[in-house]
Design an enzyme around this catalytic site. Structure first.
Site, PDB file in Angstrom:
ATOM      1  N   SER A  59      11.173  50.883   0.946  1.00 21.99           N
ATOM      2  CA  SER A  59       9.858  50.108   0.736  1.00 21.99           C
ATOM      3  C   SER A  59       8.754  50.732   1.652  1.00 21.99           C
ATOM      4  O   SER A  59       8.885  51.292   2.581  1.00 21.99           O
ATOM      5  CB  SER A  59      10.348  48.946   1.402  1.00 21.99           C
ATOM      6  OG  SER A  59       9.218  48.114   1.296  1.00 21.99           O
ATOM      7  N   HIS A  96       4.215  49.865  -3.016  1.00 25.44           N
ATOM      8  CA  HIS A  96       3.267  48.708  -3.372  1.00 25.44           C
ATOM      9  C   HIS A  96       2.205  48.565  -2.675  1.00 25.44           C
ATOM     10  O   HIS A  96       2.015  48.995  -1.577  1.00 25.44           O
ATOM     11  CB  HIS A  96       4.345  47.240  -3.032  1.00 25.44           C
ATOM     12  CG  HIS A  96       4.699  47.423  -1.740  1.00 25.44           C
ATOM     13  ND1 HIS A  96       6.089  47.625  -1.503  1.00 25.44           N
ATOM     14  CD2 HIS A  96       4.408  46.889  -0.465  1.00 25.44           C
ATOM     15  CE1 HIS A  96       6.404  47.510  -0.239  1.00 25.44           C
ATOM     16  NE2 HIS A  96       5.209  46.968   0.549  1.00 25.44           N
ATOM     17  N   CYS A 118      12.293  50.890   6.735  1.00 25.63           N
ATOM     18  CA  CYS A 118      11.505  51.119   5.599  1.00 25.63           C
ATOM     19  C   CYS A 118      11.829  52.587   5.264  1.00 25.63           C
ATOM     20  O   CYS A 118      12.410  53.112   4.464  1.00 25.63           O
ATOM     21  CB  CYS A 118      10.010  50.821   5.598  1.00 25.63           C
ATOM     22  SG  CYS A 118       9.665  49.006   5.797  1.00 25.63           S
ATOM     23  N   ASN A 173       3.200  56.990   7.662  1.00 26.81           N
ATOM     24  CA  ASN A 173       4.748  57.872   7.323  1.00 26.81           C
ATOM     25  C   ASN A 173       4.306  59.116   6.911  1.00 26.81           C
ATOM     26  O   ASN A 173       5.184  60.236   7.231  1.00 26.81           O
ATOM     27  CB  ASN A 173       5.130  57.196   6.085  1.00 26.81           C
ATOM     28  CG  ASN A 173       5.720  55.671   6.315  1.00 26.81           C
ATOM     29  OD1 ASN A 173       5.499  54.686   5.662  1.00 26.81           O
ATOM     30  ND2 ASN A 173       6.150  55.248   7.442  1.00 26.81           N
ATOM     31  N   TYR A 183      -0.274  45.084  -1.428  1.00 26.29           N
ATOM     32  CA  TYR A 183      -0.326  43.590  -1.191  1.00 26.29           C
ATOM     33  C   TYR A 183      -1.405  43.176  -2.017  1.00 26.29           C
ATOM     34  O   TYR A 183      -2.384  43.862  -2.085  1.00 26.29           O
ATOM     35  CB  TYR A 183      -0.063  43.178   0.210  1.00 26.29           C
ATOM     36  CG  TYR A 183       1.355  43.302   0.775  1.00 26.29           C
ATOM     37  CD1 TYR A 183       2.093  42.399   0.620  1.00 26.29           C
ATOM     38  CD2 TYR A 183       1.453  44.526   1.594  1.00 26.29           C
ATOM     39  CE1 TYR A 183       3.388  42.366   1.040  1.00 26.29           C
ATOM     40  CE2 TYR A 183       2.826  44.453   2.177  1.00 26.29           C
ATOM     41  CZ  TYR A 183       3.794  43.603   1.787  1.00 26.29           C
ATOM     42  OH  TYR A 183       4.877  43.387   2.266  1.00 26.29           O
ATOM     43  N   ALA A 208       0.964  42.356   6.742  1.00 28.99           N
ATOM     44  CA  ALA A 208       1.801  41.513   6.230  1.00 28.99           C
ATOM     45  C   ALA A 208       2.952  41.512   7.212  1.00 28.99           C
ATOM     46  O   ALA A 208       3.713  42.379   7.316  1.00 28.99           O
ATOM     47  CB  ALA A 208       2.211  41.387   4.713  1.00 28.99           C
ATOM     48  N   ARG A 214       9.719  37.636   2.371  1.00 28.97           N
ATOM     49  CA  ARG A 214       9.598  37.777   3.680  1.00 28.97           C
ATOM     50  C   ARG A 214       7.940  37.362   4.257  1.00 28.97           C
ATOM     51  O   ARG A 214       7.845  36.865   5.308  1.00 28.97           O
ATOM     52  CB  ARG A 214       9.906  39.261   4.297  1.00 28.97           C
ATOM     53  CG  ARG A 214       9.810  39.323   5.797  1.00 28.97           C
ATOM     54  CD  ARG A 214      10.198  40.868   6.133  1.00 28.97           C
ATOM     55  NE  ARG A 214       9.353  41.889   5.532  1.00 28.97           N
ATOM     56  CZ  ARG A 214       8.130  42.413   6.133  1.00 28.97           C
ATOM     57  NH1 ARG A 214       7.765  41.628   7.118  1.00 28.97           N
ATOM     58  NH2 ARG A 214       7.431  43.470   5.540  1.00 28.97           N
ATOM     59  N   ASP A 230       4.412  50.291   2.287  1.00 27.30           N
ATOM     60  CA  ASP A 230       3.066  49.380   2.238  1.00 27.30           C
ATOM     61  C   ASP A 230       2.014  50.481   1.968  1.00 27.30           C
ATOM     62  O   ASP A 230       1.774  51.127   3.044  1.00 27.30           O
ATOM     63  CB  ASP A 230       2.908  48.549   3.334  1.00 27.30           C
ATOM     64  CG  ASP A 230       1.518  47.916   3.529  1.00 27.30           C
ATOM     65  OD1 ASP A 230       0.702  48.510   2.750  1.00 27.30           O
ATOM     66  OD2 ASP A 230       1.275  47.083   4.333  1.00 27.30           O
TER      67      ASP A 230
END
Length: 283
Positions: free
Chosen positions: A181, A221, A160, A191, A223, A282, A22, A183
């Site tokens: 998922s 993850h 997410c 979050n 980036y 991103a 993506r 970031d």
């Protein structure tokens, strides 16, 4: 917030490189992470190793609880996080379901407040949970989910943080929140306080004591273009003590949240932090 720093270090030490179709940017990825926040003890999980903008995170949560579907609605309450996904995501710009500028489609809060049933009517998941908990009912299905695979093509982004399960035990309300998922440098700092505030608000309007949040992340993850900032700056900073949060006690119902509550109704106390870090986002 030692558990946040520990997670970042785990990703760097144990993570694997994964290509991201993506965004086109590789991620250093770890599978399975569990975080825990003590809402009853008022230990507000705000990262201190860089400045975090908690009011924008709370504004985003309020937009979800109100079922917002437009980036302009989020901007109006102090949240800019949906501007890019609504207006710069090429796949969404090409999607015939997009209604125009700032449209997000059927994402997050839309699913939580207006899940479409097979008969064409809508089911308000949040109202069902609030009504049950207000009566002291926990049917082991006090669940709000934003994850609707049948409508992924009708929104600008799959959720997410996708599911929230409330559990009532002896008058204390707990929350288990699931992410597919995450970031970690950017998204997780939103979050964590959102999960805390969600439980605190739901306990307050349903008349229960707040307990703990159990935050479960499947894919955590960092980036590739965030990694050097995380290693060279943030992880070299010493965390400060955790702050606390106060919420306007006049907030007593779901209708209050829907109509008049603003970020000014939430105040963080004793928040000491290091300077902000401009991590790339991103799309």
């Amino acid at each position: 917030m030692d558990q946040y720093e520990r997670l970042c270090k785990r990703i760097i030490e144990q993570g694997s490189w994964v290509s991201n179709e993506r965004t086109g940017v590789r991620c250093l990825t770890l599978i399975n992470a569990d975080l825990e926040y003590d809402v009853g003890a008022n230990q507000f999980p705000l990262v201190t190793t860089r400045k975090c903008f908690y009011k924008a995170a709370i504004a985003e949560l309020l937009g979800y609880l109100r079922g917002y579907d437009n980036a302009a609605q989020f901007r109006s309450i102090g949240c800019n996080t949906w501007n890019a996904n609504a207006n710069e995501n090429q796949a969404w710009l090409n999607n015939p379901a997009r209604k125009g500028e700032d449209d997000m489609g059927r994402v997050y809060g839309v699913q939580g407040r207006a899940w479409q049933r097979p008969d064409g009517k809508y089911h308000d998941q949040l109202k069902k949970v609030v009504n049950n908990l207000s009566k002291g009912i926990d049917d082991r299905g006090e669940i709000i989910t934003f994850y609707n695979p049948g409508e992924f093509d009708l929104g600008c982004l799959r959720p997410c943080m996708h599911t929230h399960t409330f559990s009532l035990l002896d008058g204390t309300l707990h929350l288990t929140s699931y992410m597919r998922s995450c970031d970690v440098p950017l998204g997780l700092t939103f979050n964590m306080p959102q999960c805390f505030v969600l439980l605190a608000l739901m306990a307050q309007i349903t008349g229960h004591k707040p307990g703990k949040v159990f935050h479960k992340i499947v894919n955590a993850h960092i980036y590739e273009n965030q990694l050097s900032l995380m290693e060279s700056e943030q992880l070299n900073r010493e965390p400060y003590p955790m702050p606390s949060l106060s919420i306007n006690q006049d907030i007593r119902s779901l209708e209050d949240i829907e109509t008049w509550v603003t970020t000014d109704d939430f105040q963080v106390h004793d928040y000491e932090c290091h300077p902000a870090i401009a991590y790339p986002f991103a799309v």
